[in-house]
Design a protein around this motif. Structure first.
Motif, PDB file in Angstrom:
ATOM      1  N   ILE A   1     -12.172   7.573  54.406  1.00  0.00           N
ATOM      2  CA  ILE A   1     -10.836   8.155  54.520  1.00  0.00           C
ATOM      3  C   ILE A   1     -10.106   7.968  53.191  1.00  0.00           C
ATOM      4  CG2 ILE A   1      -8.568   7.983  55.632  1.00  0.00           C
ATOM      5  CD1 ILE A   1      -9.928   7.166  58.189  1.00  0.00           C
ATOM      6  N   ASP A   2      -9.471   9.030  52.730  1.00  0.00           N
ATOM      7  CA  ASP A   2      -8.712   8.991  51.477  1.00  0.00           C
ATOM      8  C   ASP A   2      -7.243   9.273  51.781  1.00  0.00           C
ATOM      9  OD1 ASP A   2      -7.678   9.113  48.949  1.00  0.00           O
ATOM     10  OD2 ASP A   2      -9.102  10.598  48.185  1.00  0.00           O
ATOM     11  N   LEU A   3      -6.386   8.273  51.553  1.00  0.00           N
ATOM     12  CA  LEU A   3      -4.944   8.409  51.752  1.00  0.00           C
ATOM     13  C   LEU A   3      -4.178   8.218  50.443  1.00  0.00           C
ATOM     14  CD1 LEU A   3      -4.562   6.381  55.072  1.00  0.00           C
ATOM     15  CD2 LEU A   3      -4.404   8.855  54.820  1.00  0.00           C
ATOM     16  N   SER A   4      -4.848   8.387  49.337  1.00  0.00           N
ATOM     17  CA  SER A   4      -4.222   8.161  48.033  1.00  0.00           C
ATOM     18  C   SER A   4      -3.179   9.234  47.736  1.00  0.00           C
ATOM     19  CB  SER A   4      -5.290   8.164  46.935  1.00  0.00           C
ATOM     20  OG  SER A   4      -5.954   9.418  46.877  1.00  0.00           O
ATOM     21  N   LEU A   5      -2.328   8.950  46.734  1.00  0.00           N
ATOM     22  CA  LEU A   5      -1.290   9.877  46.270  1.00  0.00           C
ATOM     23  C   LEU A   5      -0.309  10.245  47.379  1.00  0.00           C
ATOM     24  CD1 LEU A   5      -3.487  12.249  44.054  1.00  0.00           C
ATOM     25  CD2 LEU A   5      -2.157  10.247  43.361  1.00  0.00           C
ATOM     26  N   ASN A   6      -0.023   9.294  48.262  1.00  0.00           N
ATOM     27  CA  ASN A   6       0.990   9.457  49.303  1.00  0.00           C
ATOM     28  C   ASN A   6       1.995   8.313  49.199  1.00  0.00           C
ATOM     29  OD1 ASN A   6       0.078  11.803  51.040  1.00  0.00           O
ATOM     30  ND2 ASN A   6      -1.756  10.521  51.174  1.00  0.00           N
ATOM     31  N   HIS A   7       3.242   8.619  49.500  1.00  0.00           N
ATOM     32  CA  HIS A   7       4.271   7.582  49.502  1.00  0.00           C
ATOM     33  C   HIS A   7       4.401   7.039  50.930  1.00  0.00           C
ATOM     34  CE1 HIS A   7       7.648   5.246  48.232  1.00  0.00           C
ATOM     35  NE2 HIS A   7       8.467   5.833  49.083  1.00  0.00           N
ATOM     36  N   ILE A   8       3.436   6.222  51.310  1.00  0.00           N
ATOM     37  CA  ILE A   8       3.390   5.686  52.677  1.00  0.00           C
ATOM     38  C   ILE A   8       4.289   4.461  52.757  1.00  0.00           C
ATOM     39  CG2 ILE A   8       1.895   4.701  54.458  1.00  0.00           C
ATOM     40  CD1 ILE A   8      -0.409   6.334  53.281  1.00  0.00           C
TER      41      ILE A   8
ATOM     42  N   ASN B   1     -16.037   2.646  56.589  1.00  0.00           N
ATOM     43  CA  ASN B   1     -16.682   1.789  55.598  1.00  0.00           C
ATOM     44  C   ASN B   1     -16.063   1.922  54.206  1.00  0.00           C
ATOM     45  OD1 ASN B   1     -18.916  -0.139  55.215  1.00  0.00           O
ATOM     46  ND2 ASN B   1     -19.726   1.402  53.808  1.00  0.00           N
ATOM     47  N   TYR B   2     -15.179   2.893  54.041  1.00  0.00           N
ATOM     48  CA  TYR B   2     -14.603   3.146  52.717  1.00  0.00           C
ATOM     49  C   TYR B   2     -13.255   3.817  52.908  1.00  0.00           C
ATOM     50  CZ  TYR B   2     -14.858   4.221  47.678  1.00  0.00           C
ATOM     51  OH  TYR B   2     -14.638   4.267  46.321  1.00  0.00           O
ATOM     52  N   ILE B   3     -12.195   3.186  52.393  1.00  0.00           N
ATOM     53  CA  ILE B   3     -10.872   3.768  52.527  1.00  0.00           C
ATOM     54  C   ILE B   3     -10.118   3.612  51.206  1.00  0.00           C
ATOM     55  CG2 ILE B   3      -9.957   1.617  53.533  1.00  0.00           C
ATOM     56  CD1 ILE B   3      -7.986   3.395  55.104  1.00  0.00           C
ATOM     57  N   ILE B   4      -9.465   4.694  50.786  1.00  0.00           N
ATOM     58  CA  ILE B   4      -8.695   4.712  49.544  1.00  0.00           C
ATOM     59  C   ILE B   4      -7.221   4.788  49.910  1.00  0.00           C
ATOM     60  CG2 ILE B   4      -8.362   5.857  47.333  1.00  0.00           C
ATOM     61  CD1 ILE B   4     -11.081   7.185  47.726  1.00  0.00           C
ATOM     62  N   LEU B   5      -6.445   3.819  49.439  1.00  0.00           N
ATOM     63  CA  LEU B   5      -5.031   3.707  49.775  1.00  0.00           C
ATOM     64  C   LEU B   5      -4.180   3.676  48.512  1.00  0.00           C
ATOM     65  CD1 LEU B   5      -5.354   0.840  52.403  1.00  0.00           C
ATOM     66  CD2 LEU B   5      -4.911   3.241  52.928  1.00  0.00           C
ATOM     67  N   PRO B   6      -2.886   3.974  48.636  1.00  0.00           N
ATOM     68  CA  PRO B   6      -1.988   3.716  47.513  1.00  0.00           C
ATOM     69  C   PRO B   6      -2.027   2.234  47.145  1.00  0.00           C
ATOM     70  CG  PRO B   6      -0.914   5.103  49.150  1.00  0.00           C
ATOM     71  CD  PRO B   6      -2.194   4.644  49.757  1.00  0.00           C
ATOM     72  N   GLN B   7      -1.818   1.930  45.892  1.00  0.00           N
ATOM     73  CA  GLN B   7      -1.993   0.572  45.384  1.00  0.00           C
ATOM     74  C   GLN B   7      -1.098  -0.452  46.086  1.00  0.00           C
ATOM     75  OE1 GLN B   7      -2.014   0.321  41.117  1.00  0.00           O
ATOM     76  NE2 GLN B   7      -1.390  -1.836  41.097  1.00  0.00           N
ATOM     77  N   ASP B   8       0.100  -0.038  46.511  1.00  0.00           N
ATOM     78  CA  ASP B   8       1.032  -0.996  47.096  1.00  0.00           C
ATOM     79  C   ASP B   8       0.746  -1.312  48.562  1.00  0.00           C
ATOM     80  OD1 ASP B   8       1.658   1.571  47.800  1.00  0.00           O
ATOM     81  OD2 ASP B   8       3.827   1.277  47.811  1.00  0.00           O
ATOM     82  N   LEU B   9      -0.264  -0.685  49.146  1.00  0.00           N
ATOM     83  CA  LEU B   9      -0.644  -0.971  50.528  1.00  0.00           C
ATOM     84  C   LEU B   9      -1.823  -1.934  50.571  1.00  0.00           C
ATOM     85  CD1 LEU B   9      -0.463   2.475  52.395  1.00  0.00           C
ATOM     86  CD2 LEU B   9       1.158   0.588  52.485  1.00  0.00           C
ATOM     87  N   GLY B  10      -1.833  -2.805  51.586  1.00  0.00           N
ATOM     88  CA  GLY B  10      -2.956  -3.702  51.770  1.00  0.00           C
ATOM     89  C   GLY B  10      -4.035  -3.058  52.628  1.00  0.00           C
ATOM     90  N   CYS B  11      -5.242  -3.554  52.518  1.00  0.00           N
ATOM     91  CA  CYS B  11      -6.342  -3.020  53.314  1.00  0.00           C
ATOM     92  C   CYS B  11      -6.108  -3.323  54.791  1.00  0.00           C
ATOM     93  CB  CYS B  11      -7.667  -3.639  52.875  1.00  0.00           C
ATOM     94  SG  CYS B  11      -8.151  -3.196  51.191  1.00  0.00           S
ATOM     95  N   PRO B  12      -6.396  -2.381  55.683  1.00  0.00           N
ATOM     96  CA  PRO B  12      -6.196  -2.640  57.108  1.00  0.00           C
ATOM     97  C   PRO B  12      -7.043  -3.823  57.577  1.00  0.00           C
ATOM     98  CG  PRO B  12      -7.495  -0.634  56.747  1.00  0.00           C
ATOM     99  CD  PRO B  12      -6.951  -1.044  55.428  1.00  0.00           C
ATOM    100  N   GLY B  13      -6.435  -4.696  58.356  1.00  0.00           N
ATOM    101  CA  GLY B  13      -7.133  -5.886  58.822  1.00  0.00           C
ATOM    102  C   GLY B  13      -7.062  -7.056  57.873  1.00  0.00           C
ATOM    103  N   GLY B  14      -6.518  -6.831  56.663  1.00  0.00           N
ATOM    104  CA  GLY B  14      -6.428  -7.910  55.684  1.00  0.00           C
ATOM    105  C   GLY B  14      -7.658  -8.012  54.803  1.00  0.00           C
ATOM    106  N   ASN B  15      -7.567  -8.834  53.785  1.00  0.00           N
ATOM    107  CA  ASN B  15      -8.656  -8.968  52.813  1.00  0.00           C
ATOM    108  C   ASN B  15      -9.937  -9.500  53.431  1.00  0.00           C
ATOM    109  OD1 ASN B  15      -6.768  -8.105  50.980  1.00  0.00           O
ATOM    110  ND2 ASN B  15      -6.425 -10.113  50.050  1.00  0.00           N
TER     111      ASN B  15
END
Length: 231
Positions: A99-106, A121-135
């Motif tokens: 899933i790719d959610l980059s370039l969004n102001h979430i 198995n692979y998710i792209i998020l805006p930098q200021d968001l943490g990975c779901p479920g934590g590190n």
């Protein structure tokens, strides 16, 4: 002949309900693929994954034939640059691997947004968001080109500690998305805390549910018909 007739009617009812459910689910899947305009680009992360996986592009989704059924399932979802401000409506893409959610102001991502995404198995998020479920829910977390990339979802049932004592007796731990797990009854057990032994009485339950549904529908139809004003 009466028992046979009842079984035939029950089978027909279950078939109709199943068809309605599948149609509803397919419409919901179609909605998540059209959350924003355009289609998956070939050069994007989802596009490359789709090509390598022999998938088919459908709007913002990549679909592939399910190995165990004739229905196609979503294996990739690209919602990058889609003006998304929150994430809580992606349940129809729970079979996605990437899933790719980059370039969004979430500004809001629910803790349960990816609950049930067992294959993610692979998710792209805006930098200021943490990975779901934590590190601790991912094998690798990197910052790439202003994005946060979470890769390799961990099986929470394999974690050390007291997780082995969470599930009650006669049940097994199963992963349920990043940071989540669920307890499933072992074979030949069902019910509250898997305390009932034997096969689940599906026919009796569905038959009673069908009767209750028909009675309620008839009751509502009669009461509403009485309230309706003649033209």
């Amino acid at each position: 002949m009466k028992p046979v007739c009842r079984c035939w009617k029950l089978a027909l009812l279950i078939l109709i309900l199943n068809v309605c459910f599948n149609l509803s689910f397919q419409l919901s899947e179609r909605q998540v693929c059209t959350l924003c305009g355009g289609a998956v680009l070939n050069g994007s992360a989802v596009g490359q994954f789709c090509w390598l996986s022999a998938g088919l592009i459908d709007g913002r989704c990549c679909r592939r034939q399910n190995n165990t059924s004739d229905r196609e399932r979503i294996i990739g979802l690209d919602l990058s640059n889609c003006s998304q401000t929150y994430v809580d409506n992606l349940k129809e893409a729970s079979t996605a691997i990437i899933i790719d959610l980059s370039l969004n102001h979430i500004v809001n991502m629910s803790d349960t947004a990816f609950q049930g995404f067992t294959e993610l198995n692979y998710i792209i998020l805006p930098q200021d968001l943490g990975c779901p479920g934590g590190n601790t829910s991912w094998d690798s977390i990197e910052l790439k080109e202003g994005n946060r990339v979470c890769q390799g979802q961990k099986n929470m049932c394999d974690q050390t500690g007291q997780l082995s004592t969470i599930c009650p007796e006669n049940s097994l731990c199963a992963p349920y998305g990043p940071g989540f797990l669920q307890c499933r009854c072992a074979d030949n057990y069902y019910g509250y805390k898997c305390l009932r032994e034997g096969e689940f009485p599906a026919v009796q339950v569905f038959w009673r549910l069908a009767v209750v549904t028909v009675v309620l529908a008839a009751f509502l139809w009669v009461t509403q018909r009485r309230k309706a004003k003649p033209l």
